[in-house]
Design a protein around this motif. Structure first.
Motif, PDB file in Angstrom:
ATOM      1  N   VAL A  34      59.249  38.343  53.599  1.00 30.46           N
ATOM      2  CA  VAL A  34      59.155  37.529  55.112  1.00 30.46           C
ATOM      3  C   VAL A  34      58.858  36.276  54.865  1.00 30.46           C
ATOM      4  O   VAL A  34      58.352  35.948  53.646  1.00 30.46           O
ATOM      5  CB  VAL A  34      58.010  38.335  55.809  1.00 30.46           C
ATOM      6  CG1 VAL A  34      56.839  38.820  54.913  1.00 30.46           C
ATOM      7  CG2 VAL A  34      57.598  37.556  56.904  1.00 30.46           C
ATOM      8  N   GLN A 174      67.975  35.874  57.585  1.00 29.99           N
ATOM      9  CA  GLN A 174      67.815  37.416  58.141  1.00 29.99           C
ATOM     10  C   GLN A 174      68.932  38.214  57.469  1.00 29.99           C
ATOM     11  O   GLN A 174      68.534  39.324  57.282  1.00 29.99           O
ATOM     12  CB  GLN A 174      67.841  37.213  59.519  1.00 29.99           C
ATOM     13  CG  GLN A 174      66.582  36.558  60.387  1.00 29.99           C
ATOM     14  CD  GLN A 174      66.869  36.184  61.740  1.00 29.99           C
ATOM     15  OE1 GLN A 174      68.041  35.769  62.324  1.00 29.99           O
ATOM     16  NE2 GLN A 174      65.863  35.988  62.364  1.00 29.99           N
ATOM     17  N   GLU A 179      62.755  38.544  56.865  1.00 30.41           N
ATOM     18  CA  GLU A 179      62.104  38.419  58.225  1.00 30.41           C
ATOM     19  C   GLU A 179      61.437  37.016  58.377  1.00 30.41           C
ATOM     20  O   GLU A 179      60.508  36.478  57.529  1.00 30.41           O
ATOM     21  CB  GLU A 179      60.875  39.313  58.538  1.00 30.41           C
ATOM     22  CG  GLU A 179      60.627  39.618  60.112  1.00 30.41           C
ATOM     23  CD  GLU A 179      59.409  39.883  60.445  1.00 30.41           C
ATOM     24  OE1 GLU A 179      58.895  39.801  61.730  1.00 30.41           O
ATOM     25  OE2 GLU A 179      58.678  40.629  59.838  1.00 30.41           O
ATOM     26  N   VAL A 180      61.681  36.211  59.450  1.00 27.19           N
ATOM     27  CA  VAL A 180      61.276  34.834  59.665  1.00 27.19           C
ATOM     28  C   VAL A 180      60.401  34.906  60.680  1.00 27.19           C
ATOM     29  O   VAL A 180      60.570  35.382  61.806  1.00 27.19           O
ATOM     30  CB  VAL A 180      62.461  33.716  59.960  1.00 27.19           C
ATOM     31  CG1 VAL A 180      62.194  32.434  59.994  1.00 27.19           C
ATOM     32  CG2 VAL A 180      63.561  33.972  58.793  1.00 27.19           C
ATOM     33  N   VAL A 181      58.960  34.416  60.372  1.00 27.78           N
ATOM     34  CA  VAL A 181      58.112  34.216  61.362  1.00 27.78           C
ATOM     35  C   VAL A 181      57.531  32.991  61.491  1.00 27.78           C
ATOM     36  O   VAL A 181      57.387  32.208  60.497  1.00 27.78           O
ATOM     37  CB  VAL A 181      56.765  35.339  60.911  1.00 27.78           C
ATOM     38  CG1 VAL A 181      55.624  35.148  61.881  1.00 27.78           C
ATOM     39  CG2 VAL A 181      57.375  36.520  60.426  1.00 27.78           C
ATOM     40  N   ILE A 200      64.344  33.314  66.305  1.00 31.50           N
ATOM     41  CA  ILE A 200      63.044  33.942  65.724  1.00 31.50           C
ATOM     42  C   ILE A 200      62.386  34.795  66.926  1.00 31.50           C
ATOM     43  O   ILE A 200      62.072  34.350  67.816  1.00 31.50           O
ATOM     44  CB  ILE A 200      62.039  33.240  65.215  1.00 31.50           C
ATOM     45  CG1 ILE A 200      62.888  32.280  63.907  1.00 31.50           C
ATOM     46  CG2 ILE A 200      61.143  33.570  64.755  1.00 31.50           C
ATOM     47  CD1 ILE A 200      61.955  31.269  63.492  1.00 31.50           C
ATOM     48  N   HIS A 202      59.438  36.868  66.047  1.00 29.14           N
ATOM     49  CA  HIS A 202      58.149  36.933  66.011  1.00 29.14           C
ATOM     50  C   HIS A 202      57.445  35.641  65.736  1.00 29.14           C
ATOM     51  O   HIS A 202      57.610  34.703  64.665  1.00 29.14           O
ATOM     52  CB  HIS A 202      57.918  37.708  64.611  1.00 29.14           C
ATOM     53  CG  HIS A 202      56.695  38.032  64.278  1.00 29.14           C
ATOM     54  ND1 HIS A 202      56.075  38.816  63.120  1.00 29.14           N
ATOM     55  CD2 HIS A 202      55.355  37.456  64.822  1.00 29.14           C
ATOM     56  CE1 HIS A 202      54.709  38.651  63.052  1.00 29.14           C
ATOM     57  NE2 HIS A 202      54.298  38.080  63.996  1.00 29.14           N
ATOM     58  N   ARG A 224      54.549  43.520  51.557  1.00 26.16           N
ATOM     59  CA  ARG A 224      55.721  42.570  51.484  1.00 26.16           C
ATOM     60  C   ARG A 224      55.400  41.173  50.636  1.00 26.16           C
ATOM     61  O   ARG A 224      54.440  40.829  50.948  1.00 26.16           O
ATOM     62  CB  ARG A 224      56.372  42.467  52.763  1.00 26.16           C
ATOM     63  CG  ARG A 224      56.966  43.538  53.562  1.00 26.16           C
ATOM     64  CD  ARG A 224      57.552  43.188  54.768  1.00 26.16           C
ATOM     65  NE  ARG A 224      56.806  42.402  55.799  1.00 26.16           N
ATOM     66  CZ  ARG A 224      57.387  41.968  56.954  1.00 26.16           C
ATOM     67  NH1 ARG A 224      58.279  42.150  57.325  1.00 26.16           N
ATOM     68  NH2 ARG A 224      56.233  41.425  58.013  1.00 26.16           N
TER      69      ARG A 224
END
Ligand code: ADP
Ligand code: MG
Length: 286
Positions: A34, A174, A179-181, A200, A202, A224
């Motif tokens: 992430v 991605q 996961e990109v937050v 995005i 989140h 993670r």
């Protein structure tokens, strides 16, 4: 990995504008799960411009900008530069106090002036009109509210265009299984508009600098491996909390100093490049 392979990877990175300060970080980048990213200056260009000036009734537009600019001339924040550039007159301010992730307060022409996020003013007991703020934020504008002698004096809307490379870079990350937050100190409606524009799902808004670090640790709690990419002074604690940290090369010195890897390309494609480099380097060794 063997030290030689990592050295080769590090050298290759340097040729492509990926400056690796910490060789172990390059190894850790292989299994990034992430990536937390800052909004202003990382997903966006970080070159905001004033687009809307909404003075409160009985407040003069130029006077509003002058009050705000007087305080902002003491701040190095990108928003501050935009406001100073938009003001015709910049009076001298006294007793200036800068609050990271919040704004600035001080004395201008004998009045107590406070400039910053609507939350910053509300915490001081100032009533900021909600509907007006939400309408501007829904358009992706960053909000800077102004209070004079404890009373709401107006809202300034600032637009910071999304980098043309952000959409593709986020999609690349991605596809690489990361996961990109997005973490931002900005207003939730502004954050939502930017997150949607770059793909995005989140995001966390209204996050103070120290809380960005806490948010990074929370993402790691799932087991993670967490990376963080940022550009500002306010990102330094979060960069330090991440297992692999990336600074945008055009960002603040403090961010560059706190990060494992500095990206000269100034966008998130650099993170995707670094992950690919890490994977290629480690694949050669196995
Ligand atoms: P980001 O996380 O998007 O980089 P910051 O944490 O620096 O943003 O700031 C969060 C919010 O606080 C901004 O959207 C703005 O409303 C307010 N703010 C922070 N610094 C200033 C400043 N110097 N002048 C005006 N507003 C500010
Ligand atoms: Mg930033």
């Amino acid at each position: 990995a063997t030290p030689t392979a990592i050295m080769v990877g590090t050298g290759l990175g340097a040729q492509h504008g990926i400056l690796v300060k910490n060789a172990e970080a390059l190894e850790r980048a292989e299994k990034l799960g992430v990536l937390a990213v800052d909004k202003t200056g990382t997903l966006t260009e970080g070159r905001p411009e004033v687009t809307d000036v909404h003075p409160a009734p009985a407040v003069d537009r130029d006077q509003l900008l002058a009050w705000a600019a007087a305080l902002e001339s003491a701040s190095g924040h990108p928003l501050a530069r935009a406001i100073v550039a938009a003001a015709g007159r910049v009076p001298t301010a006294q007793a200036v106090d800068t609050v990271p992730g919040r704004g600035v307060r001080g004395s201008v022409e004998g009045r107590a002036v406070q400039v910053g996020s609507p939350a910053f003013l509300r915490e001081a007991g100032v009533e900021v009109p909600t509907a007006e703020a939400e309408a501007l934020a829904a358009q992706g504008r960053t909000l800077v509210a102004v209070a004079v002698d404890g009373r709401f004096a107006g809202l300034i809307g600032v637009a910071d265009p999304v980098r043309s490379t952000s959409v593709a870079a986020v999609a690349r990350l991605q596809r690489a299984g990361i996961e990109v937050v997005m973490l931002t100190g900005d207003h939730p409606a502004t954050a939502r508009a930017v997150a949607e524009a770059v793909g995005i799902a989140h995001f966390e808004a209204g996050v103070l600098p120290a809380d960005k670090a806490q948010a990074v640790r929370a993402l790691a709690a799932g087991g993670r491996r967490v990376g963080m990419a940022g550009d500002g002074i306010n990102d330094a604690p979060a960069l330090a909390a991440a297992e692999v940290s990336f600074a945008i090369g055009t960002g603040a010195d403090v961010a560059v100093a706190a990060a494992d890897i500095t990206l000269m390309c100034s966008d998130l494609n650099g993170v995707a490049d670094a992950v690919e480099l890490s994977r290629a380097t480690l694949a050669k060794i196995r």
